[in-house]
Design a protein around this motif. Structure first.
Motif, mmCIF file in Angstrom:
data_model
loop_
_atom_site.group_PDB
_atom_site.id
_atom_site.type_symbol
_atom_site.label_atom_id
_atom_site.label_comp_id
_atom_site.label_asym_id
_atom_site.label_seq_id
_atom_site.Cartn_x
_atom_site.Cartn_y
_atom_site.Cartn_z
ATOM 1 N N VAL A 180 10.430 4.250 5.640
ATOM 2 C CA VAL A 180 9.778 2.937 5.711
ATOM 3 C C VAL A 180 9.327 2.538 4.314
ATOM 4 C CG1 VAL A 180 7.929 1.598 6.806
ATOM 5 C CG2 VAL A 180 8.883 3.597 7.988
ATOM 6 N N LYS A 182 7.439 -0.686 1.833
ATOM 7 C CA LYS A 182 6.478 -1.799 1.972
ATOM 8 C C LYS A 182 6.396 -2.582 0.677
ATOM 9 C CE LYS A 182 1.838 -2.622 3.535
ATOM 10 N NZ LYS A 182 0.693 -2.946 2.928
ATOM 11 N N TYR A 187 8.112 -5.380 5.239
ATOM 12 C CA TYR A 187 8.449 -3.963 5.418
ATOM 13 C C TYR A 187 9.962 -3.815 5.463
ATOM 14 C CZ TYR A 187 3.667 -2.643 6.642
ATOM 15 O OH TYR A 187 2.334 -2.394 6.612
ATOM 16 N N LEU A 189 13.129 -0.728 6.535
ATOM 17 C CA LEU A 189 13.444 0.577 7.151
ATOM 18 C C LEU A 189 14.869 0.922 6.758
ATOM 19 C CD1 LEU A 189 12.123 -1.065 10.219
ATOM 20 C CD2 LEU A 189 11.267 1.223 9.737
ATOM 21 N N LEU A 213 8.722 3.351 16.102
ATOM 22 C CA LEU A 213 7.787 2.401 15.487
ATOM 23 C C LEU A 213 8.243 0.982 15.779
ATOM 24 C CD1 LEU A 213 7.545 3.884 11.862
ATOM 25 C CD2 LEU A 213 6.025 4.385 13.801
ATOM 26 N N VAL A 215 7.832 -2.533 13.832
ATOM 27 C CA VAL A 215 7.386 -3.002 12.514
ATOM 28 C C VAL A 215 7.445 -4.525 12.478
ATOM 29 C CG1 VAL A 215 7.762 -2.796 10.030
ATOM 30 C CG2 VAL A 215 8.304 -0.866 11.514
ATOM 31 N N ILE A 220 2.466 -1.835 11.148
ATOM 32 C CA ILE A 220 3.326 -0.906 11.881
ATOM 33 C C ILE A 220 2.592 -0.424 13.129
ATOM 34 C CG2 ILE A 220 4.470 1.360 11.755
ATOM 35 C CD1 ILE A 220 4.569 1.023 8.718
#
Ligand code: SF4
Length: 468
Positions: A180, A182, A187, A189, A213, A215, A220
């Motif tokens: 992940v 940021k 965000y 992935l 998760l 997101v 998250i």
């Protein structure tokens, strides 16, 4: 293997999605795809073959068609993706990095329950569609993903682009990674964290094995806790990974350097210099040179302008030709030298045979070879590595077949470093390729270089240790 990238943002995400997906290109060669979700226009999707062109070339002209604040992309080694599904869970697009060994049994089971498969573009059932069908059996996304985990034999990590953010689910044993990232208002992935630096993402965390998760641009939400046990593929560090990437906080280049360094420190062979077979042997050779106290030379170079990545045509003869054409020996650096080459692994050995012959023809006095991992004795049932053609693709198995008359006999002995069987196997490979000497890294040194406990890392192709 394949790699994916997804991003959710407060702004339009298309540029980040395009470049982020492209930075996974070293993980697959068959299909590329992108899907975005735009509140006004809904899901927008495109898929292209990558068998004769690169992801960027194929998608560049199409970018104006995409819009939205969330999207997922894939570089696939197998099936056409992403698929867009409408179900009782809502609409979603899905990408997977998966290997499903029991696909036929699952397909039969689903057909018997009156389900159908619509996506048969390559003549076979699309594994991502099968995952979707298993998923929508659940009463919610978590329940559906757990059904996927329970049902499949192999591995499966996935990203789901929903109308409310991206759901990321990592394989229950964590064989393949999801990282992940940021940045302000967004965000991401991805399979490969090397896609982050140039898009201004910082690594935020690693998704755990079996963890799920959701997101959104503002945070998250953990939908399922990670499992305690993990079996992340050790071959990610040896071969698949891009040098800048990290998995479980362990950097690929650092691991390769450490593998070489530790081997160099222990190696008593007399050599003039160390050299890496590009690309994945270079980090190891730099470490070896430092550990051994010999210079690093580039006696062989990769022609990068038109061979920028590991292009692998499906036909073996063509693959060998491409492998040969990419690497160019340098007579000036080879002449009269005792050279030690580092490479990631020996799978079939076809490439190695050609390389060694050329190196001697170009004047090398001695050609030594050091390999970053132990001999590959067992086929990989988890990530499509050494996939389709069975264990006899492996040079080790072909030699064991000759020795024992049965390529499945005494495998544990051949996998034990310094056993008489291991020594005979390694010497036979060295003789067959005309190498002055050949050494493989030990499993202990590889694990030490990775820096995770052995029980957390899959080493099945070296020691047959995973039960499945
Ligand atoms: S068997 Fe080998 S290649 Fe396959 S997941 Fe395990 S370590 Fe990776």
């Amino acid at each position: 293997m394949g790699g994916f990238f997804g991003t959710v943002s407060t702004k339009d995400c298309v540029t980040d999605l395009f470049y982020g997906t492209d930075y996974n290109s070293h993980l697959g060669t068959r299909r590329g795809g992108m899907a975005t979700y735009d509140r006004e226009k809904g899901f927008i999707r495109s898929i292209h073959s990558l068998e004769n062109a690169y992801f960027r070339n194929k998608f560049e002209d199409e970018l104006p068609r995409f819009s939205g604040n969330a999207g997922i992309g894939i570089i696939s080694d197998t099936d056409s993706q992403p698929l867009v599904i409408n179900s009782h869970l809502g609409k979603f697009a899905i990408v997977t990095v998966a290997k499903i060994n029991n696909i036929e049994a699952l397909e039969k089971e689903l057909l018997e329950r009156n389900m159908h498969f619509a996506e048969l573009s390559s003549g076979k059932t699309n594994p991502t569609e099968l995952v979707s069908l298993l998923l929508i059996q659940g009463k919610n996304f978590v329940d559906g993903i757990e059904n996927v985990f329970r049902s499949i034999k192999g591995s499966c990590s996935m990203l789901l682009l929903t109308e409310d953010g991206i759901i990321a689910a990592r394989d229950q044993w964590g064989r393949t990674p999801i990282v992940v990232g940021k940045k302000e208002g967004a965000y991401a992935l991805t399979s490969e964290s090397s896609s982050f630096p140039n898009l201004d993402f910082e690594i935020e965390r690693y998704v755990g094995p079996g963890e799920i998760l959701r997101v959104r641009p503002d945070g998250i939400e953990q939908m399922r806790k990670p499992n305690e046990e993990m079996q992340i593929c050790s071959f990610l560090w040896v071969y698949y990974g891009f040098p800048v990437s990290c998995y479980e906080n362990k950097n690929v280049e650092e691991v390769r350097f450490a593998c070489g360094y530790k081997m160099g420190q222990k190696d008593e062979s007399e050599v003039d210099c160390a050299c890496g077979i590009p690309d994945s042997g270079v980090g190891m050779a730099l470490g070896y040179a430092e550990g051994k106290g010999v210079p690093y030379h580039r006696a062989i170079a990769k022609y990068t302008p038109t061979w920028p990545r590991s292009f692998t045509p499906s036909n073996q003869a063509m693959r060998s030709l491409v492998a040969k054409m990419k690497l160019i020996p340098n007579r000036a650096m080879l002449q009269g030298k005792r050279i030690l080459f580092c490479d990631d692994s020996i799978v079939r050995g076809t490439q190695l045979r050609d390389n060694v012959k050329i190196l001697f023809e170009y004047g090398a006095k001695e050609v030594h070879m050091r390999i970053a991992c132990p001999p590959l004795i067992y086929g990989c049932p988890f990530i499509n590595f050494t996939s389709s053609k069975g264990d006899l693709e492996l040079i080790t198995r072909r030699i064991i077949q000759e020795f024992e008359g049965d390529h499945t006999k005494n495998l544990d002995k051949y996998a034990t470093t310094d056993s008489p069987e291991y020594k005979r196997l390694v010497q036979t490979i060295a003789d067959r390729f005309g190498l002055s000497s050949l050494k493989f890294n030990t499993l202990e040194t590889l694990i030490e270089a990775i820096g995770l406990p052995k029980c957390k890392v899959c080493t099945h192709c070296f020691d047959g240790s995973s039960h499945f």
